[in-house]
Scaffold this active site. Structure first.
Site, short mmCIF file in Angstrom:
data_model
loop_
_atom_site.label_atom_id
_atom_site.label_comp_id
_atom_site.label_asym_id
_atom_site.label_seq_id
_atom_site.Cartn_x
_atom_site.Cartn_y
_atom_site.Cartn_z
N LYS A 196 108.80 91.78 10.07
CA LYS A 196 108.20 91.23 11.28
C LYS A 196 106.68 91.08 11.09
O LYS A 196 106.12 91.56 10.11
CB LYS A 196 108.53 92.13 12.48
CG LYS A 196 110.03 92.36 12.65
CD LYS A 196 110.80 91.04 12.84
CE LYS A 196 112.26 91.23 13.20
NZ LYS A 196 113.17 91.50 12.08
C1 LIG Z 1 116.51 88.92 16.38
C2 LIG Z 1 116.49 90.37 16.00
N1 LIG Z 1 116.87 91.29 16.90
C3 LIG Z 1 116.84 92.60 16.61
C4 LIG Z 1 116.43 93.06 15.38
C5 LIG Z 1 116.49 94.52 15.11
O1 LIG Z 1 115.25 95.09 14.85
P1 LIG Z 1 115.14 96.42 13.96
O2 LIG Z 1 115.42 96.04 12.55
O3 LIG Z 1 113.73 96.86 14.18
O4 LIG Z 1 116.12 97.40 14.49
C6 LIG Z 1 116.01 92.13 14.41
C7 LIG Z 1 115.50 92.47 13.08
O5 LIG Z 1 115.69 93.27 12.34
C8 LIG Z 1 116.06 90.75 14.73
O6 LIG Z 1 115.70 89.83 13.83
#
Ligand SMILES: Cc1ncc(COP(=O)(O)O)c(C=O)c1O
Length: 383
Positions: A196
C-alpha cells in the site's frame, strides 16, 4: 527461467523507509512500551486529519479493520453484503467471518471497480432469490487506488436504506471529484500492508465521523472493554486487533512522507503510461478525469491472445517482478462451493482475473527503472 540481466532486481513494491522510521522503532524498543499507547494515539490524530474524518481507529491490519467494521455495524448471520467480485479476498472474507454472506457484483472493464448498473441489478434481483438473506450493506473497493463510482453507489445505498462502508485499503491519497476518500458511508477501512502507499509492515485503520461507532470499534479491537470516558468494563466480546507502538512509529514516519510518496507515484505512473504507448497487446490502466488515483498499483490489461504466465516469466528473466492483478472471488473454492455463492454472473471480473498484469511501481523507482520495465515488456514477442 534464469535471470539474464545484471541489473538489480526490480520488485513490484518496496517501502520507502529512512532514518526517521529506524529511529522511531528504536525509540519504541528502548522505551519498553510495545503495545498500543501514545504513538498509536498520535498516528490516529494524524490519520484523521489527513483523511478529514473525525475519528481514526488504528488496528493490526486492513483485514482487521474490515472485520471490525462489520461487527460494529452489526452485520451478522442472515445479512448479505454486496462486494465487488474483482478484489483481494479480504473484502469478502471479512463479511463471511462476521457470519454474513458476501454477494458479488461485477465490475466495469475500464476502471476494474464495482459497476453501479450491476449493483442496481443485484439489489433488484436479490429479494426474488429467497434463501433468507437480507441485503444490508454495500462495500465498494477503490481497486488499485482508483476511486469507485461513489456518486452512483451512495445514491443506491440511500435509495434502498443500505449501510455503506468503503474498503479503502488501497486508496489513501486518492481523490474522487477532487474530494478525499473515506467519508461516503458509516466508515472506511484502510490497509498499511507493504504493497500500500504507506506501510507499517502489517496495519490498518477504520475512519468514521460517528463517535459512538468509533468507541465501539475501539472496544472491539481490545477484547471488548469500553474506552474512556466510559467505565472500563467488558461491554461485549471483542478481539485483539490492536496496533503496536512499533507499527505506529513506522506509520508516523510514513505519514510525514505521504505527499512525496504520492507525488513520486503519480510521476512514475504517468511516465509508465507514456513509455508503453502504442503497445497493441497491453492496455495501461485508465483514470477517467473525475477520478485521481494514488497509483497504489499499476495494473494493465493483456490482450486475450497473450499468455500471462509467459509474460511474467519473460519479465522475471530480466529481473523484473510482475504479478496477476486481483482475483474474481466467485471463482475461488471457498466462494464457489459454499452456499454464499448466490451470485449473478460476473463475466468482466472473470476476464480481468485471467488477463490483468501488475507492473512494478513504488517510490524508490527512478525514471530509468520505468524505462527498463517498458523496454522489457516491449521486448516480449506477443504474436
Ligand atoms: C482491497 C483490499 N481490501 C483489504 C485488504 C486487506 O488488507 P491487509 O493485507 O492489511 O489485511 C487488501 C490488501 O491486502 C486489499 O487490497
Amino acid at each position: 527461467m534464469s535471470v539474464t540481466t545484471n541489473a538489480a532486481p526490480l520488485k513490484i513494491a518496496e517501502p520507502w523507509f529512512d532514518e526517521v522510521e529506524t529511529k522511531g522503532v528504536a525509540d519504541v524498543l528502548a522505551s519498553g512500551q510495545l503495545i498500543q499507547a501514545q504513538r498509536v494515539l498520535e498516528l490516529e490524530r494524524a490519520f484523521a486529519e489527513e483523511t478529514g474524518l473525525a475519528q481514526a481507529v488504528m488496528v493490526s491490519s486492513g483485514t482487521a479493520a474490515l472485520h471490525l467494521a462489520m461487527l460494529a455495524c452489526d452485520i451478522g448471520p442472515g445479512d448479505a453484503v454486496a462486494v465487488p467480485d474483482y478484489t483481494f479476498v479480504a473484502t469478502a472474507n471479512a463479511v463471511a467471518c462476521a457470519g454474513a454472506t458476501p454477494v458479488f457484483v461485477d465490475v466495469a472493464p475500464d476502471t476494474y471497480n464495482m459497476d453501479p448498473a450491476a449493483l442496481r441489478s443485484l439489489i433488484e434481483w436479490m429479494p426474488a432469490q429467497g434463501g433468507g438473506f437480507r441485503l444490508r450493506m454495500i462495500m465498494p473497493v477503490h481497486q488499485f487506488g482508483l476511486p469507485a463510482e461513489m456518486d452512483a453507489i451512495a445514491a443506491l445505498a440511500l435509495e434502498h436504506g443500505l449501510v455503506l462502508v468503503e474498503d479503502a485499503a488501497c486508496a489513501l491519497g486518492s481523490r474522487y471529484r477532487g474530494g478525499k476518500i473515506g467519508a461516503w458511508g458509516r466508515a472506511a477501512c484502510f490497509s498499511f500492508h507493504p504493497r500500500k502507499v504507506i506501510t507499517t509492515g502489517e496495519g490498518g485503520a477504520v475512519v468514521t465521523n460517528d463517535v459512538a461507532l468509533a468507541d465501539r470499534l475501539r472496544a472491539l479491537r481490545a477484547h471488548g472493554f469500553a474506552v474512556p470516558p466510559h467505565r472500563p468494563e467488558l461491554v461485549e466480546p471483542g478481539l485483539n486487533y490492536r496496533m503496536t507502538e512499533m507499527q505506529a512509529a513506522l506509520g508516523l514516519g510514513q505519514m510525514a512522507k505521504l505527499p512525496a510518496i504520492l507525488d513520486r507515484r503519480r510521476r512514475l505512473a504517468s511516465l509508465m503510461t507514456r513509455a508503453l504507448a502504442g503497445l497493441s497487446w497491453f492496455a495501461p490502466p485508465q483514470a477517467p478525469p473525475h477520478l485521481s488515483p494514488n497509483w497504489q498499483s499499476y495494473v494493465g490489461l493483456l490482450a486475450e491472445r497473450v499468455d500471462r504466465t509467459k509474460v511474467i516469466a519473460h519479465m522475471a528473466s530480466r529481473g523484473i517482478e510482475t504479478r496477476p492483478g486481483a482475483t474474481a472471488n466467485h471463482l475461488l473454492k471457498a466462494y464457489r462451493d459454499c452456499p454464499p455463492a448466490m451470485t449473478p454472473a460476473c463475466p468482466v471480473s472473470a476476464m480481468l482475473d485471467a488477463r490483468t498484469l501488475a507492473l512494478p511501481l513504488h517510490p524508490l523507482m527512478q525514471p530509468a527503472d520505468v524505462e527498463r520495465v517498458a523496454d522489457a515488456l516491449r521486448a516480449y514477442q506477443a504474436e
